[in-house]
Write a protein that holds these residues in place. Sequence first.
Motif, PDB file in Angstrom:
ATOM      1  N   VAL A 150     111.740  95.923 112.339  1.00 33.93           N
ATOM      2  CA  VAL A 150     112.654  96.605 112.087  1.00 33.93           C
ATOM      3  C   VAL A 150     112.713  95.135 110.559  1.00 33.93           C
ATOM      4  N   ALA A 151     113.063  96.273 109.608  1.00 34.21           N
ATOM      5  CA  ALA A 151     113.433  95.559 107.600  1.00 34.21           C
ATOM      6  C   ALA A 151     115.053  95.458 107.768  1.00 34.21           C
ATOM      7  N   ARG A 152     115.053  94.435 107.002  1.00 32.26           N
ATOM      8  CA  ARG A 152     116.538  94.388 106.563  1.00 32.26           C
ATOM      9  C   ARG A 152     116.230  93.716 105.465  1.00 32.26           C
ATOM     10  N   ASP A 153     117.123  93.669 104.104  1.00 35.88           N
ATOM     11  CA  ASP A 153     117.516  93.582 102.556  1.00 35.88           C
ATOM     12  C   ASP A 153     117.376  92.329 103.101  1.00 35.88           C
ATOM     13  N   TYR A 154     117.403  91.157 102.406  1.00 35.02           N
ATOM     14  CA  TYR A 154     117.092  89.186 102.861  1.00 35.02           C
ATOM     15  C   TYR A 154     118.398  89.136 101.744  1.00 35.02           C
ATOM     16  N   LYS A 155     118.976  90.490 100.885  1.00 33.56           N
ATOM     17  CA  LYS A 155     120.481  90.341 100.249  1.00 33.56           C
ATOM     18  C   LYS A 155     121.450  90.873 100.906  1.00 33.56           C
ATOM     19  N   THR A 156     121.696  91.643 101.090  1.00 33.16           N
ATOM     20  CA  THR A 156     122.467  92.372 102.223  1.00 33.16           C
ATOM     21  C   THR A 156     122.306  92.473 103.594  1.00 33.16           C
ATOM     22  N   GLY A 157     121.477  92.350 104.073  1.00 35.07           N
ATOM     23  CA  GLY A 157     121.289  91.897 105.776  1.00 35.07           C
ATOM     24  C   GLY A 157     120.753  93.744 106.372  1.00 35.07           C
ATOM     25  N   LYS A 158     121.023  94.518 105.150  1.00 34.47           N
ATOM     26  CA  LYS A 158     120.987  96.101 105.666  1.00 34.47           C
ATOM     27  C   LYS A 158     119.502  96.616 105.686  1.00 34.47           C
ATOM     28  N   ALA A 159     119.583  97.948 106.443  1.00 36.96           N
ATOM     29  CA  ALA A 159     117.923  98.380 106.907  1.00 36.96           C
ATOM     30  C   ALA A 159     118.081  98.021 105.516  1.00 36.96           C
ATOM     31  N   ALA A 160     115.990  98.412 105.267  1.00 33.89           N
ATOM     32  CA  ALA A 160     115.430  98.200 104.010  1.00 33.89           C
ATOM     33  C   ALA A 160     114.277  99.358 104.636  1.00 33.89           C
ATOM     34  N   GLN A 161     114.270 100.297 103.520  1.00 36.62           N
ATOM     35  CA  GLN A 161     113.000 101.117 103.532  1.00 36.62           C
ATOM     36  C   GLN A 161     111.887 100.676 103.758  1.00 36.62           C
ATOM     37  N   VAL A 162     110.853 100.658 104.307  1.00 34.78           N
ATOM     38  CA  VAL A 162     109.367 100.489 104.637  1.00 34.78           C
ATOM     39  C   VAL A 162     108.602 101.087 103.212  1.00 34.78           C
ATOM     40  N   ASN A 163     107.734 100.534 103.101  1.00 39.67           N
ATOM     41  CA  ASN A 163     105.669 101.276 103.031  1.00 39.67           C
ATOM     42  C   ASN A 163     106.089 102.427 103.459  1.00 39.67           C
ATOM     43  N   ARG A 164     105.394 103.636 103.140  1.00 35.58           N
ATOM     44  CA  ARG A 164     105.218 104.733 104.208  1.00 35.58           C
ATOM     45  C   ARG A 164     103.447 103.807 104.640  1.00 35.58           C
ATOM     46  N   LEU A 165     102.847 104.885 105.505  1.00 34.69           N
ATOM     47  CA  LEU A 165     102.009 105.111 106.271  1.00 34.69           C
ATOM     48  C   LEU A 165     101.025 106.435 106.122  1.00 34.69           C
ATOM     49  N   CYS A 166      99.387 106.510 105.913  1.00 35.66           N
ATOM     50  CA  CYS A 166      99.127 107.390 106.425  1.00 35.66           C
ATOM     51  C   CYS A 166      98.233 107.393 107.261  1.00 35.66           C
ATOM     52  N   PRO A 167      97.877 107.524 108.039  1.00 36.45           N
ATOM     53  CA  PRO A 167      96.282 107.447 109.390  1.00 36.45           C
ATOM     54  C   PRO A 167      95.362 107.806 108.167  1.00 36.45           C
ATOM     55  N   GLU A 168      94.051 107.651 108.548  1.00 40.28           N
ATOM     56  CA  GLU A 168      92.649 108.186 108.222  1.00 40.28           C
ATOM     57  C   GLU A 168      91.855 108.992 109.668  1.00 40.28           C
ATOM     58  N   THR A 169      92.422 108.254 110.475  1.00 43.24           N
ATOM     59  CA  THR A 169      90.717 108.822 111.308  1.00 43.24           C
ATOM     60  C   THR A 169      91.393 109.813 111.750  1.00 43.24           C
ATOM     61  N   GLU A 170      90.662 110.526 112.849  1.00 45.19           N
ATOM     62  CA  GLU A 170      91.171 111.521 114.193  1.00 45.19           C
ATOM     63  C   GLU A 170      91.851 110.806 115.113  1.00 45.19           C
ATOM     64  N   ALA A 171      91.571 109.360 115.819  1.00 42.52           N
ATOM     65  CA  ALA A 171      92.286 107.942 116.667  1.00 42.52           C
ATOM     66  C   ALA A 171      93.448 108.341 115.509  1.00 42.52           C
ATOM     67  N   GLU A 172      93.320 107.603 114.369  1.00 44.01           N
ATOM     68  CA  GLU A 172      94.546 106.746 113.733  1.00 44.01           C
ATOM     69  C   GLU A 172      95.861 107.706 114.091  1.00 44.01           C
ATOM     70  N   LYS A 173      95.772 109.228 113.526  1.00 44.12           N
ATOM     71  CA  LYS A 173      96.586 110.175 113.284  1.00 44.12           C
ATOM     72  C   LYS A 173      97.510 110.836 115.344  1.00 44.12           C
ATOM     73  N   LEU A 174      96.233 110.359 115.935  1.00 38.73           N
ATOM     74  CA  LEU A 174      96.720 111.055 117.273  1.00 38.73           C
ATOM     75  C   LEU A 174      97.598 109.676 117.796  1.00 38.73           C
ATOM     76  N   LEU A 175      97.244 107.982 117.197  1.00 38.86           N
ATOM     77  CA  LEU A 175      97.994 107.257 117.509  1.00 38.86           C
ATOM     78  C   LEU A 175      99.379 107.127 117.305  1.00 38.86           C
ATOM     79  N   TYR A 176      99.556 107.971 115.782  1.00 35.29           N
ATOM     80  CA  TYR A 176     100.961 107.914 114.244  1.00 35.29           C
ATOM     81  C   TYR A 176     101.187 108.717 115.211  1.00 35.29           C
ATOM     82  N   GLU A 177     100.903 110.454 116.261  1.00 32.59           N
ATOM     83  CA  GLU A 177     101.810 111.534 116.415  1.00 32.59           C
ATOM     84  C   GLU A 177     102.232 110.862 117.724  1.00 32.59           C
ATOM     85  N   ALA A 178     101.438 110.011 119.087  1.00 32.17           N
ATOM     86  CA  ALA A 178     102.379 109.377 119.789  1.00 32.17           C
ATOM     87  C   ALA A 178     103.132 108.832 119.999  1.00 32.17           C
ATOM     88  N   ALA A 179     103.518 107.640 118.445  1.00 27.29           N
ATOM     89  CA  ALA A 179     104.252 106.790 118.639  1.00 27.29           C
ATOM     90  C   ALA A 179     105.209 106.518 117.616  1.00 27.29           C
TER      91      ALA A 179
END
Length: 447
Positions: A203-232
Amino acid sequence: MDFNSCSPNTIPVVSTFASPFEASPDQNGSTRKPLSLWPGMYHSPVTNALWETRSKIFERLLDPPLDAPPQSELLTKTPSESRTSIIYNFSTDYILREQYRDPWNEVRIGKLLEDLDALAGTISVKHCSDIDSMTRPLYLVTASVDKMVLKKPINVDTDLKMVGAVIWVGFSSIEIQLDVIQPADGSSDPSEAVALTANFIFVARDYKTGKAAQVNRLCPETEAEKLLYEAAEARNNLRKRKRGGDKKEIENGGVNRLEELLAEGRIFCDMPALADRDTILLRDTRLENSLICQPQQRNIHGRIFGGFLMLRAFELAFSTAYAFAGLMPSFLEVDHVNFLRPVDVGDFLRFKSCVLYTEHEDTDQPLINVEVVAHVTRPEQRSSEVSNRFYFTFTVRPEAKATNIHFRIRKVVPATEEEARRVLERMDADHLQSIKYTPTNEHVLEN
């Protein structure tokens, strides 16, 4: 007394560790980081290698510009951008081999747990980095180990590869899948080379506030990566639905199960002479150890390295299974690990373990389910808080079982309602884990 003089009877002692800032041109200058900001000197060779690989990002994390603005624009990254692998040259590096060898000429699982945590942390840093030194970095911490399965023994004389990548992200959480790969003799099937798989949640936290911080998006490319993303994604939704629901399930549909467990325990408590000799009370399987957390065990954030906690918990769990079974145990799975609160340098840490329950359906491979709970204890304040919960599954080594024809695994029963609830909650969670993880999404991270 002159400590600088040399004589034939004086044996000099030098550090066996290199400074993490050794490559810095200003190592001896005014910009050199103070020792308090170094990570601890308790690191496996792999953790050191990961440090060197990601030194620029880590140095920024060690001394973050807290007054700088947070990342203003989220990036979209692919799993391949975070994919990282580590090679263990066991066949040629005898010093490395000796650092990982266990008494059975296999790799020490506890050391691998440290390395898996360090690699997962490096992967999460790579995914969350925006490559902008003017923005405030994120504070990334291990939230849990969702599942870890040993598929075959790992030989310490054969080269090993550990590879992982981000497979899913939420608002502030990241799931990383790791594979440990060791080629199987005489087999060209890649799936047979996978010795261990693991899924970590950061999990990501803001270093200054300690609150939850949004993380970079993820774009799966291969079919295997898409299956992993869906299962997760499905696992994450299941976790959300499950939160807070365990007690209700026991109250609504598990009262009979609770009473059945307690009835067996009451015989032991009230009529011990009549109790089944193949049964034992949960409290009689307990072991415990404790330590003061030292600076050498800290991570890059100055807190105790999560991999070190897993190593200590694993070795206590192994000892618990050994003392319970009476034969050498064999590790099968880490069922779940919760990181509930950070552990700091100087904390008085107590690890308490017990066998929660056993399974006998497969007589060739009976299962021993062990719980380890870590407590941060503060005697001055007369307080104790749970920092981590670890759940492991063991069986008995086949060669040890073969030498003892009278061997049997005893059934474990609770003596109190609180113990019975813990057992039922863990049984239900293990059943849920078996549903969440399917063979179709296990070995797609090889590169």
